[in-house]
Design a protein around this motif. Structure first.
Motif, PDB file in Angstrom:
ATOM      1  N   ARG A  97      14.782  75.802  48.915  1.00 49.05           N
ATOM      2  CA  ARG A  97      14.999  74.168  49.356  1.00 49.05           C
ATOM      3  C   ARG A  97      14.110  73.811  50.536  1.00 49.05           C
ATOM      4  O   ARG A  97      14.119  73.880  51.851  1.00 49.05           O
ATOM      5  CB  ARG A  97      16.466  73.674  49.499  1.00 49.05           C
ATOM      6  CG  ARG A  97      16.972  74.444  48.564  1.00 49.05           C
ATOM      7  CD  ARG A  97      18.796  74.221  48.141  1.00 49.05           C
ATOM      8  NE  ARG A  97      19.924  75.086  47.482  1.00 49.05           N
ATOM      9  CZ  ARG A  97      20.099  76.002  47.274  1.00 49.05           C
ATOM     10  NH1 ARG A  97      19.588  76.903  48.440  1.00 49.05           N
ATOM     11  NH2 ARG A  97      20.704  76.827  46.496  1.00 49.05           N
ATOM     12  N   TYR A  99      14.991  68.474  47.459  1.00 48.24           N
ATOM     13  CA  TYR A  99      14.402  68.719  46.816  1.00 48.24           C
ATOM     14  C   TYR A  99      14.805  70.613  46.365  1.00 48.24           C
ATOM     15  O   TYR A  99      14.126  71.979  47.446  1.00 48.24           O
ATOM     16  CB  TYR A  99      13.456  68.701  46.571  1.00 48.24           C
ATOM     17  CG  TYR A  99      12.575  68.789  45.471  1.00 48.24           C
ATOM     18  CD1 TYR A  99      12.763  68.587  43.658  1.00 48.24           C
ATOM     19  CD2 TYR A  99      11.485  69.616  45.269  1.00 48.24           C
ATOM     20  CE1 TYR A  99      12.256  69.355  43.179  1.00 48.24           C
ATOM     21  CE2 TYR A  99      10.408  70.685  44.451  1.00 48.24           C
ATOM     22  CZ  TYR A  99      11.243  69.261  43.374  1.00 48.24           C
ATOM     23  OH  TYR A  99      10.217  70.330  42.073  1.00 48.24           O
ATOM     24  N   GLU A 100      15.215  71.217  45.543  1.00 54.53           N
ATOM     25  CA  GLU A 100      14.862  72.837  45.656  1.00 54.53           C
ATOM     26  C   GLU A 100      14.061  72.829  44.439  1.00 54.53           C
ATOM     27  O   GLU A 100      13.600  72.372  43.651  1.00 54.53           O
ATOM     28  CB  GLU A 100      15.586  73.181  44.766  1.00 54.53           C
ATOM     29  CG  GLU A 100      16.414  74.930  44.818  1.00 54.53           C
ATOM     30  CD  GLU A 100      17.330  75.405  43.539  1.00 54.53           C
ATOM     31  OE1 GLU A 100      17.765  76.078  44.061  1.00 54.53           O
ATOM     32  OE2 GLU A 100      18.164  74.442  42.321  1.00 54.53           O
ATOM     33  N   ILE A 101      12.814  73.558  45.768  1.00 49.58           N
ATOM     34  CA  ILE A 101      11.325  73.774  44.939  1.00 49.58           C
ATOM     35  C   ILE A 101      11.329  74.947  44.067  1.00 49.58           C
ATOM     36  O   ILE A 101      10.703  74.875  42.496  1.00 49.58           O
ATOM     37  CB  ILE A 101      10.232  74.702  46.244  1.00 49.58           C
ATOM     38  CG1 ILE A 101      10.788  73.070  46.981  1.00 49.58           C
ATOM     39  CG2 ILE A 101       9.260  74.937  45.596  1.00 49.58           C
ATOM     40  CD1 ILE A 101       9.642  73.541  48.115  1.00 49.58           C
ATOM     41  N   LYS A 119      17.373  69.403  40.795  1.00 54.65           N
ATOM     42  CA  LYS A 119      17.205  69.870  41.746  1.00 54.65           C
ATOM     43  C   LYS A 119      16.909  69.018  43.303  1.00 54.65           C
ATOM     44  O   LYS A 119      16.786  69.202  44.184  1.00 54.65           O
ATOM     45  CB  LYS A 119      15.586  69.873  41.092  1.00 54.65           C
ATOM     46  CG  LYS A 119      14.973  71.385  40.783  1.00 54.65           C
ATOM     47  CD  LYS A 119      13.532  71.793  40.351  1.00 54.65           C
ATOM     48  CE  LYS A 119      13.251  72.416  39.491  1.00 54.65           C
ATOM     49  NZ  LYS A 119      13.975  74.031  40.225  1.00 54.65           N
TER      50      LYS A 119
END
Length: 290
Positions: free
Chosen positions: A228, A221-223, A126
């Motif tokens: 993102r 950061y890929e939530i 992530k």
């Protein structure tokens, strides 16, 4: 540089070229004979004796092409080497370059050294971090080429000398580059306020050096899937120095025969921070939205 590293074996690239620059279109100016005729005719209207003899008009022993005196065929060299590669998690791209470009006007030259570094690192599934960095160092041995030709054509001409190009277009073709007796730069007694353009090119020393750094660091950061967040901090740093020197010309009106010198510094620091969210999703197999 938008190129990024790719996973795989290191790949090295070398790109180099060499070329020439020339002035292809020049002004069609008077030769010494035609110039002498017009000067004699002009002075006759105000009852001044002609300075040029008929012998000179028929067979001028001085006929200077001032455009040829200041223009030249100017070579340019450019070299760039780069490498990129990495693993699935870490990728890099490095490049270094050099350029050396001589100007089409004598005594002018530009050099540049540059370095680029792009790094990308995946942390887990992530998080991604990385940077882009470009650094350059330039040396510019330049000439002043703006303004009027006359040495009294404003404060800039008095301080820094007349522009080379406009002086070449205004200078009498009936004067030589160098005085045949003294070997010094020639002086036009009929037009003392129009300086010798070759002297202006060879005597003026305007030397500029610039260090510039443009770069950024980022983290993403890929939530959730497709959503993102990315934060980025960038900077543009510039440090510039320019030295000027004009030696005295004892027999010339330019600058009243005095030498001049100056130093100029310019520093600039810019910062930029960016934060943004992006969301990607597909609607069926044919439509993609961001």
């Amino acid at each position: 540089n938008t190129k990024r590293g790719k996973s795989g074996k290191p790949r090295i690239e070398l790109n180099t070229w060499y070329g020439f620059s020339q002035v292809t279109n020049r002004y069609d100016l008077l030769d010494a004979s035609d110039f002498a005729v017009l000067v004699n005719e002009g002075l006759a209207t105000v009852n001044v004796a002609p300075p040029f003899s008929q012998e000179f008009i028929d067979n001028p022993w001085i006929d200077t092409d001032w455009q040829s005196a200041i223009f030249r065929t100017a070579p340019t060299t450019n070299i760039n080497i780069s490498t990129r590669g990495g693993s699935d998690k870490t990728r890099y791209m490095l490049s270094a370059g050099y350029m050396d470009q001589q100007g089409v006007i004598i005594e002018s030259r530009f050099k540049r050294y540059n370095l680029r570094v792009n790094l990308d690192q995946d942390i887990g599934e992530k998080i991604k971090i990385g940077n882009s960095l470009t650094a350059s160092y330039t040396l510019n041995d330049r000439l002043r080429n703006t303004g009027a030709a006359r040495s009294d054509g404003g404060e800039q001409n008095f301080l820094f000398g007349s522009p080379v190009l406009t002086s070449a277009h205004a200078r009498s073709p009936a004067t030589p580059v160098l005085d045949p007796v003294s070997g010094e730069y020639s002086f036009d007694t009929l037009a003392p306020l129009f300086p010798n353009p070759v002297a202006m090119a060879e005597a003026q020393d305007i030397y500029n050096t610039t260090i510039r750094l443009i770069g950024n660091v980022f983290a993403g950061y890929e939530i959730v899937k497709g959503l993102r967040f990315r934060t980025q901090l960038g900077t543009d740093l510039r440090y510039e120095n320019e030295d000027f020197f004009m030696p005295p010309f004892p027999d010339q009106r330019q600058g009243n025969g005095t030498g001049r010198a100056s130093v100029r510094n310019f520093n600039e620091v810019l910062w930029l921070t960016e934060n943004y969210l992006t969301y990607d999703f597909n609607l069926g197999s044919q439509h993609k939205f961001q």
